[in-house]
Design a protein around this motif. Structure first.
Motif, PDB file in Angstrom:
ATOM      1  N   LEU A  53       0.819  -1.221   0.000  1.00 36.50           N
ATOM      2  CA  LEU A  53       0.000   0.000   0.000  1.00 36.50           C
ATOM      3  C   LEU A  53       0.852   1.270   0.000  1.00 36.50           C
ATOM      4  CD1 LEU A  53      -2.766  -1.014   2.566  1.00 36.50           C
ATOM      5  CD2 LEU A  53      -2.950  -0.935   0.071  1.00 36.50           C
ATOM      6  N   ASN A  54       2.175   1.097   0.093  1.00 41.01           N
ATOM      7  CA  ASN A  54       3.108   2.231   0.075  1.00 41.01           C
ATOM      8  C   ASN A  54       2.826   3.225   1.212  1.00 41.01           C
ATOM      9  OD1 ASN A  54       5.354   3.586  -0.948  1.00 41.01           O
ATOM     10  ND2 ASN A  54       4.109   4.897  -2.276  1.00 41.01           N
ATOM     11  N   VAL A  55       2.612   2.668   2.398  1.00 33.34           N
ATOM     12  CA  VAL A  55       2.450   3.485   3.607  1.00 33.34           C
ATOM     13  C   VAL A  55       3.566   3.095   4.567  1.00 33.34           C
ATOM     14  CG1 VAL A  55      -0.043   3.690   3.318  1.00 33.34           C
ATOM     15  CG2 VAL A  55       0.883   1.815   4.689  1.00 33.34           C
ATOM     16  N   PRO A  56       3.865   3.940   5.576  1.00 34.35           N
ATOM     17  CA  PRO A  56       4.935   3.608   6.524  1.00 34.35           C
ATOM     18  C   PRO A  56       4.683   2.247   7.181  1.00 34.35           C
ATOM     19  CG  PRO A  56       4.272   5.891   6.795  1.00 34.35           C
ATOM     20  CD  PRO A  56       3.297   5.276   5.846  1.00 34.35           C
ATOM     21  N   VAL A  57       5.697   1.392   7.208  1.00 32.31           N
ATOM     22  CA  VAL A  57       5.570   0.081   7.850  1.00 32.31           C
ATOM     23  C   VAL A  57       5.296   0.291   9.334  1.00 32.31           C
ATOM     24  CG1 VAL A  57       6.773  -2.071   8.403  1.00 32.31           C
ATOM     25  CG2 VAL A  57       7.085  -0.996   6.164  1.00 32.31           C
ATOM     26  N   PHE A  58       4.267  -0.370   9.840  1.00 29.52           N
ATOM     27  CA  PHE A  58       3.733  -0.045  11.167  1.00 29.52           C
ATOM     28  C   PHE A  58       4.763  -0.158  12.285  1.00 29.52           C
ATOM     29  CE2 PHE A  58       3.313  -4.597  11.001  1.00 29.52           C
ATOM     30  CZ  PHE A  58       3.339  -5.049  12.316  1.00 29.52           C
ATOM     31  N   TRP A  59       5.647  -1.163  12.234  1.00 28.53           N
ATOM     32  CA  TRP A  59       6.582  -1.327  13.347  1.00 28.53           C
ATOM     33  C   TRP A  59       7.795  -0.406  13.238  1.00 28.53           C
ATOM     34  CZ3 TRP A  59      11.380  -3.052  11.882  1.00 28.53           C
ATOM     35  CH2 TRP A  59      11.478  -3.784  10.690  1.00 28.53           C
ATOM     36  N   LEU A  60       7.987   0.222  12.073  1.00 31.02           N
ATOM     37  CA  LEU A  60       9.018   1.250  11.964  1.00 31.02           C
ATOM     38  C   LEU A  60       8.515   2.566  12.555  1.00 31.02           C
ATOM     39  CD1 LEU A  60      10.407   0.633   8.352  1.00 31.02           C
ATOM     40  CD2 LEU A  60      11.458   0.008  10.536  1.00 31.02           C
ATOM     41  N   ALA A  61       7.228   2.822  12.350  1.00 35.18           N
ATOM     42  CA  ALA A  61       6.626   4.033  12.913  1.00 35.18           C
ATOM     43  C   ALA A  61       6.400   3.900  14.419  1.00 35.18           C
ATOM     44  CB  ALA A  61       5.306   4.334  12.199  1.00 35.18           C
TER      45      ALA A  61
END
Length: 205
Positions: A53-61
């Protein structure tokens, strides 16, 4: 609603990390292997979803997700050394993780404004890809690709969420809870009564 989803997300991380360690235990891996498997299982589905989906990877954020997965891996590694853990527990824990992550993934994608069809596909991916990677790393045929009712349960839960959201007759918390129960119920019923999907079979001459 946000609080409920976050709690479900954390529960899913812990449960899937635990299944990773159980799988590592059955393959007699060391602590490092068990923790890696715990983290990959817990974050693999969501990572794949976010990258597509080209959104920030949740565990990086929000890095605490990864730390929770790693901590669960360490604790579970030592726990299963002193307890006899049946393989069936892995299947039940996996069913719980599947149910939670399918619903979380579907809800997140809907919130991003994607169509219901995309949300269901991404929800199924969120719930199944962590276990898929876990099984591949363990050298097993992934549950997703076996004849067991697995992807069907995931898709049923995602569809339930989408339909109930569209009807808009129940509170959001109730919709999420029902969708989780539908996924979990179908998967556990398949385990209990050995239900399976039809398999591809070539006609012999």
């Amino acid at each position: 609603m946000e609080t409920l989803l976050q709690w479900f997300d954390l529960i899913g991380i812990v449960v899937f990390a635990f299944t990773g360690v159980l799988a590592a235990g059955h393959k007699q891996m060391d602590l490092f292997g068990a923790v890696v498997l715990a983290c990959v299982t817990a974050t693999g589905g969501g990572t794949t979803r976010d990258m597509i989906l080209n959104v920030p990877v949740f565990w990086l954020a929000e890095s605490y997700y990864l730390w929770i997965a790693a901590a669960t891996g360490v604790i579970s590694f030592y726990l299963i050394r002193y307890l006899q853990v049946p393989m069936r527990l892995l299947m039940i824990a996996d069913a719980a993780g599947l149910a939670v992550f399918v619903v979380i993934g579907t809800q997140k994608v809907l919130a991003l404004g994607h169509t219901p069809a995309i949300a269901m596909v991404m929800g199924v991916m969120t719930g199944t890809f962590g276990g898929l990677i876990r099984d591949i790393l363990c050298g097993d045929i992934p549950l997703l690709l076996r004849r067991e009712i697995y992807a069907t349960a995931a898709l049923s839960g995602a569809a339930t969420l989408v339909i109930l959201n569209d009807l808009d007759v129940l509170p959001g918390e109730a919709v999420v809870a029902i969708a989780v129960l539908v996924t979990l119920g179908i998967r556990l019923a398949a385990l209990r009564w050995n239900l399976s999907a039809p398999i591809a079979r070539m006609r012999s001459h």
